[in-house]
Design an enzyme around this catalytic site. Sequence first.
Site, PDB file in Angstrom:
ATOM      1  N   VAL A 100       0.876  -1.170   0.000  1.00  0.00           N
ATOM      2  CA  VAL A 100       0.000   0.000   0.000  1.00  0.00           C
ATOM      3  C   VAL A 100       0.913   1.221   0.000  1.00  0.00           C
ATOM      4  O   VAL A 100       2.070   1.137   0.400  1.00  0.00           O
ATOM      5  CB  VAL A 100      -0.981   0.015   1.200  1.00  0.00           C
ATOM      6  CG1 VAL A 100      -2.018  -1.095   1.068  1.00  0.00           C
ATOM      7  CG2 VAL A 100      -0.264  -0.075   2.521  1.00  0.00           C
ATOM      8  N   SER A 101       0.382   2.340  -0.451  1.00  0.00           N
ATOM      9  CA  SER A 101       1.231   3.508  -0.672  1.00  0.00           C
ATOM     10  C   SER A 101       1.606   4.286   0.572  1.00  0.00           C
ATOM     11  O   SER A 101       2.654   4.911   0.624  1.00  0.00           O
ATOM     12  CB  SER A 101       0.559   4.458  -1.670  1.00  0.00           C
ATOM     13  OG  SER A 101       0.410   3.797  -2.912  1.00  0.00           O
ATOM     14  N   THR A 102       0.747   4.281   1.580  1.00  0.00           N
ATOM     15  CA  THR A 102       1.033   5.080   2.776  1.00  0.00           C
ATOM     16  C   THR A 102       0.767   4.285   4.047  1.00  0.00           C
ATOM     17  O   THR A 102       0.040   3.296   4.036  1.00  0.00           O
ATOM     18  CB  THR A 102       0.157   6.357   2.829  1.00  0.00           C
ATOM     19  OG1 THR A 102      -1.203   5.968   3.004  1.00  0.00           O
ATOM     20  CG2 THR A 102       0.307   7.200   1.572  1.00  0.00           C
TER      21      THR A 102
END
Length: 185
Positions: free
Chosen positions: A8-10
């Site tokens: 996931v990106s964050t």
Amino acid sequence: MNVAYVRVSTAEQNEARQVEALRSHNIDKWFTEKISGKNTHRPQLQAMLDFVREGDTVYIHDFSRLARSTKDLLELVEQLQAKGVHLISNKEHLDTSTPTGKLMLTMIAAINEFERANTLERQREGIAIAKRNGVYKGRQKVAVPPGFEALYARYQRRELSKSALAGMIGVSRPTLERIIKEASA
């Protein structure tokens, strides 16, 4: 061996959806990280690439979890194929060990990259319009918190590190730098 790569990106995002979707593949080893996919310099991605061996299968939820650009995705797939590792994408139902899978991979990667570029362009356009209309002002500045002067004095006496000071007042290091700069001006 069945290996899963989840990204996931964050830190605020949750990988549970991807993990749940991959559980049915009897995964032996999981590589999970919370980091942007803008490039391939990701610790868990590199660890997964080092770990896999000939005959292994890497499962991903979708190709955008592995790479954001067509070039990066194709290079990663090439690396895996050179090691004799198969890549299977859950969402796209593709197996890169087949000629059709390789063709579809290239097409889907190009579409994903195009979609990402369009999203960023629309975001920039929306921000420009909001700024022009006086609606978008950016993030609100964090005010100097009460009691900052006493904590800052402790920092100057080397009783606190910058990280500790930032944590105590609940701000990031860059925000702390701005507060210090403004307070000493």
